[in-house]
Design an enzyme around this catalytic site. Structure first.
Site, PDB file in Angstrom:
ATOM      1  N   THR A   1       2.468   0.201   4.034  1.00 11.86           N
ATOM      2  CA  THR A   1       3.417   0.998   4.816  1.00 11.86           C
ATOM      3  C   THR A   1       3.146   0.820   6.301  1.00 11.86           C
ATOM      4  O   THR A   1       1.990   0.647   6.720  1.00 11.86           O
ATOM      5  CB  THR A   1       3.317   2.498   4.468  1.00 11.86           C
ATOM      6  OG1 THR A   1       4.132   3.251   5.367  1.00 11.86           O
ATOM      7  CG2 THR A   1       1.893   3.012   4.559  1.00 11.86           C
TER       8      THR A   1
ATOM      9  N   SER B   1      -1.092  11.078   6.878  1.00  8.48           N
ATOM     10  CA  SER B   1      -0.996  11.878   5.653  1.00  8.48           C
ATOM     11  C   SER B   1      -1.974  11.321   4.632  1.00  8.48           C
ATOM     12  O   SER B   1      -2.487  10.203   4.765  1.00  8.48           O
ATOM     13  CB  SER B   1       0.419  11.841   5.071  1.00  8.48           C
ATOM     14  OG  SER B   1       0.664  10.607   4.387  1.00  8.48           O
TER      15      SER B   1
ATOM     16  N   TYR C   1      -1.185  10.364   1.701  1.00 11.60           N
ATOM     17  CA  TYR C   1      -0.564   9.167   1.133  1.00 11.60           C
ATOM     18  C   TYR C   1      -0.774   7.957   2.034  1.00 11.60           C
ATOM     19  O   TYR C   1      -1.203   6.895   1.581  1.00 11.60           O
ATOM     20  CB  TYR C   1       0.940   9.372   0.913  1.00 11.60           C
ATOM     21  CG  TYR C   1       1.683   8.064   0.897  1.00 11.60           C
ATOM     22  CD1 TYR C   1       1.531   7.167  -0.165  1.00 11.60           C
ATOM     23  CD2 TYR C   1       2.505   7.682   1.957  1.00 11.60           C
ATOM     24  CE1 TYR C   1       2.173   5.940  -0.163  1.00 11.60           C
ATOM     25  CE2 TYR C   1       3.156   6.465   1.957  1.00 11.60           C
ATOM     26  CZ  TYR C   1       2.989   5.600   0.901  1.00 11.60           C
ATOM     27  OH  TYR C   1       3.612   4.375   0.911  1.00 11.60           O
ATOM     28  N   HIS C   2      -0.437   8.089   3.318  1.00 13.51           N
ATOM     29  CA  HIS C   2      -0.546   6.948   4.219  1.00 13.51           C
ATOM     30  C   HIS C   2      -1.976   6.428   4.288  1.00 13.51           C
ATOM     31  O   HIS C   2      -2.211   5.224   4.449  1.00 13.51           O
ATOM     32  CB  HIS C   2      -0.054   7.326   5.612  1.00 13.51           C
ATOM     33  CG  HIS C   2       1.436   7.472   5.692  1.00 13.51           C
ATOM     34  ND1 HIS C   2       2.051   8.701   5.763  1.00 13.51           N
ATOM     35  CD2 HIS C   2       2.431   6.559   5.683  1.00 13.51           C
ATOM     36  CE1 HIS C   2       3.366   8.529   5.810  1.00 13.51           C
ATOM     37  NE2 HIS C   2       3.622   7.238   5.752  1.00 13.51           N
TER      38      HIS C   2
ATOM     39  N   LYS D   1      -2.804   3.766   1.774  1.00 15.21           N
ATOM     40  CA  LYS D   1      -2.365   2.421   2.124  1.00 15.21           C
ATOM     41  C   LYS D   1      -3.249   1.793   3.190  1.00 15.21           C
ATOM     42  O   LYS D   1      -3.403   0.578   3.257  1.00 15.21           O
ATOM     43  CB  LYS D   1      -0.899   2.460   2.569  1.00 15.21           C
ATOM     44  CG  LYS D   1       0.060   2.852   1.449  1.00 15.21           C
ATOM     45  CD  LYS D   1      -0.076   1.894   0.257  1.00 15.21           C
ATOM     46  CE  LYS D   1       0.924   2.173  -0.837  1.00 15.21           C
ATOM     47  NZ  LYS D   1       0.856   1.192  -1.932  1.00 15.21           N
TER      48      LYS D   1
END
Length: 391
Positions: A147, A182, A184-185, A188
């Protein structure tokens, strides 16, 4: 030999698998555990566009597109034994890894979901990379959609992958520092580092495709039949801002711009995202690296206000009267950040942008008007609220 597409039931994975299947005679192995459907249901939402079962999708791909080389393997990539069997049986030439829990807001709900997101995403990638190494498949081209969120929001133009650091008069090229915003980020960011290490230690050719915010409802392949459609989420947790704004317009709600909304975000149309992954999968000209390559999968940066205004203008073509309203921003971000992001390598890969933002918005609104009842039934999901499981 074969191509494996992980997360093949997902928004990006399914149309990517279809395009790859239409361009190669190699077996395209679709891998998924169908968790995305469960995640969205757990927060009380649904896809605006009805999604056929994966078996129906594969059958329609054969009937409508003549794509006969798709096959399904259902399983969980966090299970190392499953991954080892998958790789040993299919011996992939390329892996397109799109499987992940992809929502930053979902990962921020509570500690349980943060832990789940990090375990799910990181374990799957590590299992695949180590599985290739220990299975003697180090020549497999490993492509992952990470991302652009790993870059954060620096005040300088974002390079396509690395950065140049200077200290005490000395300079060197280094990986871009993780500036994720975040849980989530951050998965990645870790995946990016793990892929770099896997290339260094195992020699696996890596394409780290740093995907921007993807928008759109269809590609040439998915438009061929309603049962080939990819999913379309429009809720706060899984619906990206463009999709959520378009759904609000169709439902008669004002578009909710958080804060000033002048910050620019990177975007790429679904068609352009799928095209890049397909070219990497079938090893087109200059697509298969001998090294570790980073692509910024983005075609342009757009401000949140410009998104809302464009949608409002295009909505008039559908007889929709849409207003734009500003709300207090629940996220910690610079509401005036003018993001600049380099994308020359990705632009060369896809041969230039094929879909303008206005065209993409027109496509989305045209689709959602046909599914207005589903959108309005779930309009309470436009904003964060109480979850269906009581958390």
């Amino acid at each position: 030999m074969s191509v494996i597409v992980t997360g093949a039931d997902g928004y990006l994975g399914w149309p990517t698998a279809l395009r790859i299947g239409s361009r190669t005679d190699e077996r395209v192995v679709l891998v998924d555990n169908f968790a995305r459907r469960e995640w969205v249901e757990s927060i009380g939402s649904t896809s605006a566009v009805p999604i056929a079962s994966i078996d129906d999708r594969i059958a329609r791909a054969s009937d409508e597109l003549g794509v006969e080389n798709l096959s399904l393997v259902e399983g969980d990539l966090t299970d190392r034994a499953f991954v080892d069997r998958l790789l040993s049986v299919h011996e992939p030439e390329t892996i397109i890894h799109t499987a992940a829990q992809p929502s930053a807001p979902y990962s921020q709900i509570n500690g349980e979901r943060a832990n789940y997101t990090q375990h799910n995403n990181l374990q799957a990638t590590r299992n695949l990379l180590w599985g290739l190494h220990e299975g003697g498949l180090e020549d497999t081209h490993f492509v992952e959609t990470t991302t652009t969120g790993v870059y954060g929001a620096p005040e300088f133009p974002i390079p396509e992958g690395g950065a140049t650091m200077e200290n005490q008069g000395e300079r060197d090229d280094v990986p871009f520092p993780a500036m994720a915003g975040s849980w989530y980020h951050l998965t990645k960011s870790h995946d990016a580092a793990n892929m770099r290490l896997a290339h260094k230690q195992f020699g696996i050719p890596i394409s780290d495709v740093r995907t921007a915010i993807v928008y759109g409802t269809e590609t040439d392949e998915t438009a061929a039949d309603p049962r080939l459609a990819t999913r379309f989420d429009f809720d706060y947790y899984f619906g990206v801002v463009v999709h959520r704004f378009c759904a609000q317009a169709v439902a008669g709600y004002p578009m909710t711009v958080y804060g000033r909304g002048e910050q620019r975000k990177p975007f790429v149309a679904l068609e352009d995202a799928v095209e890049g992954l397909a070219r990497l999968a079938i090893n087109g000209p200059n697509a298969r690296p001998d090294d570790h390559v980073v692509y910024n999968q983005v075609t342009r940066a757009i401000s949140i206000v410009e998104i809302a205004e464009t949608i409002a203008d295009v909505a008039g073509e559908f007889g929709l009267d849409v207003e734009v309203e500003h709300f207090e921003n629940p996220r910690e971000e610079d509401e005036t950040h003018k993001m600049e992001i380099e994308n020359d390598r990705y632009d060369d890969l896809i041969g230039g942008q094929s879909t303008t933002f206005e065209e993409g918005v027109r496509q989305i609104l045209g689709t959602l008007v046909d599914h207005e009842e589903t959108v309005t039934t779930h309009e309470d999901r436009f904003l964060p609220g109480v979850l269906t499981d009581g958390e």
